[in-house]
Design a protein around this motif. Structure first.
Motif, PDB file in Angstrom:
ATOM      1  N   PHE A 125     -24.538  82.073  27.231  1.00 47.67           N
ATOM      2  CA  PHE A 125     -23.280  82.828  27.247  1.00 47.67           C
ATOM      3  C   PHE A 125     -23.133  83.585  25.920  1.00 47.67           C
ATOM      4  O   PHE A 125     -23.423  83.029  24.848  1.00 47.67           O
ATOM      5  N   ALA A 126     -22.611  84.803  26.020  1.00 45.57           N
ATOM      6  CA  ALA A 126     -22.257  85.582  24.832  1.00 45.57           C
ATOM      7  C   ALA A 126     -20.739  85.722  24.778  1.00 45.57           C
ATOM      8  O   ALA A 126     -20.131  86.281  25.695  1.00 45.57           O
ATOM      9  N   LEU A 127     -20.149  85.212  23.710  1.00 45.64           N
ATOM     10  CA  LEU A 127     -18.716  85.393  23.461  1.00 45.64           C
ATOM     11  C   LEU A 127     -18.526  86.622  22.578  1.00 45.64           C
ATOM     12  O   LEU A 127     -19.184  86.752  21.535  1.00 45.64           O
ATOM     13  N   SER A 176     -15.314  88.390  20.789  1.00 45.26           N
ATOM     14  CA  SER A 176     -13.911  88.020  20.573  1.00 45.26           C
ATOM     15  C   SER A 176     -13.355  88.719  19.335  1.00 45.26           C
ATOM     16  O   SER A 176     -13.935  88.652  18.249  1.00 45.26           O
ATOM     17  N   GLU A 194     -10.806  88.297  24.189  1.00 42.59           N
ATOM     18  CA  GLU A 194     -12.215  87.868  24.256  1.00 42.59           C
ATOM     19  C   GLU A 194     -12.761  87.960  25.675  1.00 42.59           C
ATOM     20  O   GLU A 194     -12.000  87.869  26.637  1.00 42.59           O
ATOM     21  N   VAL A 195     -14.063  88.112  25.753  1.00 41.36           N
ATOM     22  CA  VAL A 195     -14.769  87.993  27.033  1.00 41.36           C
ATOM     23  C   VAL A 195     -15.999  87.110  26.822  1.00 41.36           C
ATOM     24  O   VAL A 195     -16.515  87.006  25.709  1.00 41.36           O
ATOM     25  N   ILE A 196     -16.410  86.475  27.906  1.00 35.08           N
ATOM     26  CA  ILE A 196     -17.665  85.724  27.925  1.00 35.08           C
ATOM     27  C   ILE A 196     -18.609  86.466  28.862  1.00 35.08           C
ATOM     28  O   ILE A 196     -18.272  86.686  30.043  1.00 35.08           O
ATOM     29  N   LEU A 197     -19.772  86.836  28.356  1.00 34.32           N
ATOM     30  CA  LEU A 197     -20.745  87.573  29.159  1.00 34.32           C
ATOM     31  C   LEU A 197     -21.921  86.656  29.475  1.00 34.32           C
ATOM     32  O   LEU A 197     -22.449  85.981  28.582  1.00 34.32           O
ATOM     33  N   PRO A 198     -22.359  86.627  30.735  1.00 30.71           N
ATOM     34  CA  PRO A 198     -23.527  85.820  31.061  1.00 30.71           C
ATOM     35  C   PRO A 198     -24.812  86.472  30.534  1.00 30.71           C
ATOM     36  O   PRO A 198     -24.940  87.697  30.563  1.00 30.71           O
ATOM     37  N   ILE A 200     -16.196  88.960  16.446  1.00 30.37           N
ATOM     38  CA  ILE A 200     -17.318  88.025  16.407  1.00 30.37           C
ATOM     39  C   ILE A 200     -18.097  88.110  17.716  1.00 30.37           C
ATOM     40  O   ILE A 200     -17.499  88.193  18.797  1.00 30.37           O
ATOM     41  N   LYS A 206     -20.862  85.730  19.398  1.00 34.16           N
ATOM     42  CA  LYS A 206     -21.562  84.450  19.257  1.00 34.16           C
ATOM     43  C   LYS A 206     -22.244  84.129  20.578  1.00 34.16           C
ATOM     44  O   LYS A 206     -21.602  84.122  21.631  1.00 34.16           O
ATOM     45  N   ILE A 207     -23.539  83.880  20.495  1.00 32.62           N
ATOM     46  CA  ILE A 207     -24.339  83.628  21.699  1.00 32.62           C
ATOM     47  C   ILE A 207     -24.908  82.224  21.595  1.00 32.62           C
ATOM     48  O   ILE A 207     -25.451  81.844  20.558  1.00 32.62           O
ATOM     49  N   ILE A 208     -24.734  81.448  22.662  1.00 28.01           N
ATOM     50  CA  ILE A 208     -25.362  80.123  22.693  1.00 28.01           C
ATOM     51  C   ILE A 208     -26.194  80.010  23.969  1.00 28.01           C
ATOM     52  O   ILE A 208     -25.905  80.658  24.975  1.00 28.01           O
TER      53      ILE A 208
END
Lengths: 137, 137, 137
Positions: free
Chosen positions: B38-40, B42, B99-103, B131, B133-135
């Motif tokens: 996931f890539a946040l 924000s 913010e968005v969360i991108l797959p 920011i 942030k990718i995990i």
């Protein structure tokens, strides 16, 4: 991958209330031992929200007025045919959102200087719950 | 689990501005070496948003008008008793989201054909930050 | 870290439609074998949303009316100069949001008793897609 989950309980004295939970989220993060990852803070109800904004009393009153203006209390919701009276609280929840994802960097919430996490109660006077779930490494 | 964090800086010339940051997010993802996750994205401010929608000039003007209609500039916010003048920018932030969360799938942003990531500035003319942030793995 | 990705397809018979996809998300989670983590459910379009709220028919009609009130259909969007007629659908998408993150705890969606996941179509009558991506351990 590590994960850590806790639940916060609320029982507000007023129907609508805004509660700063930033420190409680930070405490859960400290217990998790997670250094890099994401913290999800999510209301487990459909008449309460979680959002990030300023800890300024005047602004919080502005937010409350604005939500009431765009999603007003009233008798005319179809939802009330079920016996409920909280149609507005569902719409306020949809407007403000029920969850946020906070970045965790070097073991801390990676927020801007004015970003505070709020629980927004729209139909209180009873026990309700927020989940904090942190994943990462 | 891998993680990768970068910050984008903005200093817009106008108070309100909409900036397509899709390519910059994709560049950060490429550097991260993360294939699934996931890539946040924000905003680190309470008067700026991040959203996903179309890169079409007319629509962006429609979005700007619509935000101004539902969360107008004006002198009457309680927040302004602090000396601030940006009450509307806080509400626009809450409306559009911060913010968005991108797959992330097979090393790329897994977006639909028209989905573009935007930074929405509501109180510009100064340095502000997002920011990324990718995990994942 | 494990990850699992699936896509749901929709082709609604009406322009606007609200579809409960909670069981489908739970099925994807069961297949993933993930016990602790996050499930992202995200529309891959800019004229459709994903949200969490109540599975109550009257409320869903209230939500539809409310979205139409705050982001109405109409001929006057600048976006329509491109030949499109769906300006309202873009704004409805921005209002309700296009994605949710659901916590996964002990192998199940960790939702409150009334929380249901909905796909909200605002410009249907054609094939559209939602991504479900779950990461965790």
């Amino acid at each position: 991958m590590k994960s850590h989950t806790e639940y916060l309980w609320f029982n507000t004295k007023r129907k609508r209330e805004f509660i700063n939970i930033t420190d409680r989220v930070a405490d859960v993060l400290a217990k998790s031992g997670i250094h890099e990852g994401f913290a999800l803070v999510s209301a487990m109800h459909i008449t309460a929200g979680v959002y990030v904004n300023d800890a300024e009393t005047g602004l919080i009153a502005d937010i409350d007025d604005w939500l009431e203006h765009l999603a007003p209390e009233g008798p005319d919701y179809r939802h009330h045919r079920t016996g409920e009276t909280n149609g507005d609280a569902h719409l306020k929840n949809l407007l403000i959102g029920h969850e946020v994802i906070l970045p965790v960097t070097e073991g801390a919430l990676d927020l801007g200087p004015w970003q505070q996490v709020y629980y927004a109660e729209f139909d209180g006077l009873r026990r309700k719950r927020v989940i904090i779930k942190i994943i990462g490494g």
